[in-house]
Design an enzyme around this catalytic site. Structure first.
Site, short mmCIF file in Angstrom:
data_model
loop_
_atom_site.label_atom_id
_atom_site.label_comp_id
_atom_site.label_asym_id
_atom_site.label_seq_id
_atom_site.Cartn_x
_atom_site.Cartn_y
_atom_site.Cartn_z
N LYS A 1 0.89 -1.32 0.03
CA LYS A 1 -0.21 -0.08 -0.12
C LYS A 1 0.96 1.31 0.02
O LYS A 1 1.96 1.25 0.36
CB LYS A 1 -0.86 -0.08 1.34
N ARG B 1 -9.82 -11.72 3.20
CA ARG B 1 -10.68 -12.81 2.57
C ARG B 1 -10.00 -14.25 2.57
O ARG B 1 -10.60 -15.24 2.74
CB ARG B 1 -11.02 -12.40 1.03
#
Length: 476
Positions: A254, A328
């Site tokens: 990020k 996830r």
């Protein structure tokens, strides 16, 4: 002393807070309980219009505070925050709530909303301050317990919300996987629940390969909290929460701005833990299983890579399209485990996608489910208690967006469209035999301060979801 201690058993001589509906304000003003025309004259002279959400302090003949009027709807949704705002504006002292022209249909709901708002309005996160946050001492403003309030209900919900806020607001240095496990261990001990921890390489031995893969690059080992509570013959309730204590994005790093709030990426685990606490404290008639996969998505020589193919507990192979879609992955292994027990209801909470924020903003969490009855119950509960939720579709044709050319499924896919939907569709592949399932994509953060909701971690969907569980399962 806790904020709950500012709700008093007895408050002789307390200053009255008159709760008045907007439609009834004019009549109340012209015939106030104080008896003389002093209150009416004061309110008129000061230009107080009696609009919803406003309050006025009414002086007595000696110049002291004689009464407070709060103009608000008496139902639950807005009253929590109206009372929170009022508390922040009141001078030190003892107060008592009088429901005058409000005439609520449900006095208990009104009383409990008022008491909850009072507690939340006094909360500040002061763990790292040498001096408390600016403002008057929150303990110096006290309220007599509203007569109709169920004290146990107020206490458990206040404690659950403040637990979420405290866990999420704490920096990652002090809120790693072990600290979340410690919080869960303490909760298990308080409620007589069975607590089990699978940590480090034991995750591989016990077939949680994706939890291990995501967390193995960190100096703080990944782990899975497994808590069980309730009788074996009760309806089975599974709760799963994403516990990424800090997310660098892995090797698909990020940017700095994207990491600024990544301490909150364990917000799903905080919500799941708080909800489990509510269930146990209320004694709901369920066989509860709480699973919290907790990892740090860090970077080192053994970090998982874009393009890798991971094995999963369900047996599906997962191509890594992006290491920043790690939440996830850990949820998938935990959901597969929970689904193997065919729970009557399986719920998961996760700070999962930026796409959910683009779609609905930071204050309205989307949820996904194929169960229309559950969706309707969640929508009704959300409306009733003012805890925003919005259903988004599990649009099956979008499943092709996360196809893989070399594995059973891709964790991110291509194109960038419908990111919240494709994340939910990914999770759906792993829920197995669960009879009903819902996924909540939460933000878990207040980006701006509002009454009773300072900047920092926030519980979202918690009140609405617990209301559904109470209505569905009741107490044993």
């Amino acid at each position: 002393m806790t904020l709950l201690d500012t709700l008093l058993d007895d408050a002789p001589g307390a200053c009255p807070i008159h709760l008045v509906r907007p439609a009834g304000f004019a009549a109340w003003r012209d015939a106030p309980p104080e008896g003389s025309g002093r209150a009416a004259a004061w309110l008129t002279a000061s230009g107080f219009e009696g609009k919803a959400g406003r309050h006025a302090l009414i002086p007595g003949p000696d110049g002291g505070l004689a009464a407070v009027v709060l103009v608000a709807e008496a139902d639950e949704p807005g009253l929590v925050w109206d009372l929170a705002a009022l508390r922040a504006a009141l001078p030190a002292g003892d107060y008592a709530l009088n429901v005058d022209a409000a005439a609520p249909a449900d006095a208990a709901a009104t009383a409990q909303a008022a008491a909850l708002g009072w507690v939340l309005g006094g909360w500040r996160f002061d763990r790292y301050r040498r001096q408390p946050a600016q403002g008057r001492d929150a303990q110096a403003v006290r309220l007599a317990w509203p007569a109709a309030a169920d004290r146990s209900s107020v206490r458990r919900m206040a404690e659950a919300i403040l637990l979420v806020r405290s866990l999420v607001t704490t920096p990652a240095e002090d809120m790693g996987p072990d600290q979340i496990a410690d919080a869960a261990r303490g909760m298990a001990a308080r409620h007589g629940a069975r607590f089990r921890l699978v940590r480090g390489d034991a995750l591989l031995a016990e077939n949680y390969p994706m939890i291990h893969a995501v967390g193995r690059a960190s100096a703080r080992p990944p782990l899975l909290v497994d808590l069980r509570w309730g009788p074996e013959d009760a309806p089975r309730l599974g709760i799963v929460g994403k516990g990424v204590v800090f997310d660098t994005g892995g090797l698909d790093l990020k940017p700095a701005a994207g990491m600024a709030l990544m301490k909150k990426d364990m917000g799903g685990a905080a919500h799941a833990l708080a909800l489990a606490g509510l269930v146990m404290d209320a004694g709901l008639n369920v066989r509860l299983r709480l699973l919290l996969p907790c990892v740090e998505n860090a970077v080192s020589g053994n970090a998982f890579r874009p393009g890798d193919v991971l094995a999963s507990r369900r047996g599906l192979s997962v191509e890594i399209g992006n290491t920043d879609a790690e939440g996830r992955l850990i949820l998938a292994d935990a959901l597969a485990d929970a689904g193997d027990e065919a729970p009557d209801l399986l719920l998961d909470f996760a700070t999962l996608t930026g796409a959910a924020r683009v779609a609905l903003g930071p204050e309205v969490p989307p949820f996904f489910t194929d169960d229309d009855e559950l969706a309707a119950a969640l929508a009704a509960a959300s409306q009733a208690c003012g805890d925003p939720l919005w259903r988004l579709p599990l649009h099956a044709p979008y499943r092709s967006m996360i196809d893989s050319t070399i594995a059973d499924i891709n964790n991110a896919g291509e194109g960038g469209f419908a990111g919240a939907v494709t994340a939910a569709l990914f999770l759906k592949e792993f829920v197995g035999a669960a009879k009903s399932w819902a996924h909540f994509d939460i933000y878990a953060w207040n980006a701006k301060a509002r009454p009773g909701r300072p900047v920092g971690g926030e519980a979202m969907a918690l009140r609405a979801v617990f209301r559904v569980l109470e209505e569905r399962y009741g107490a044993r």
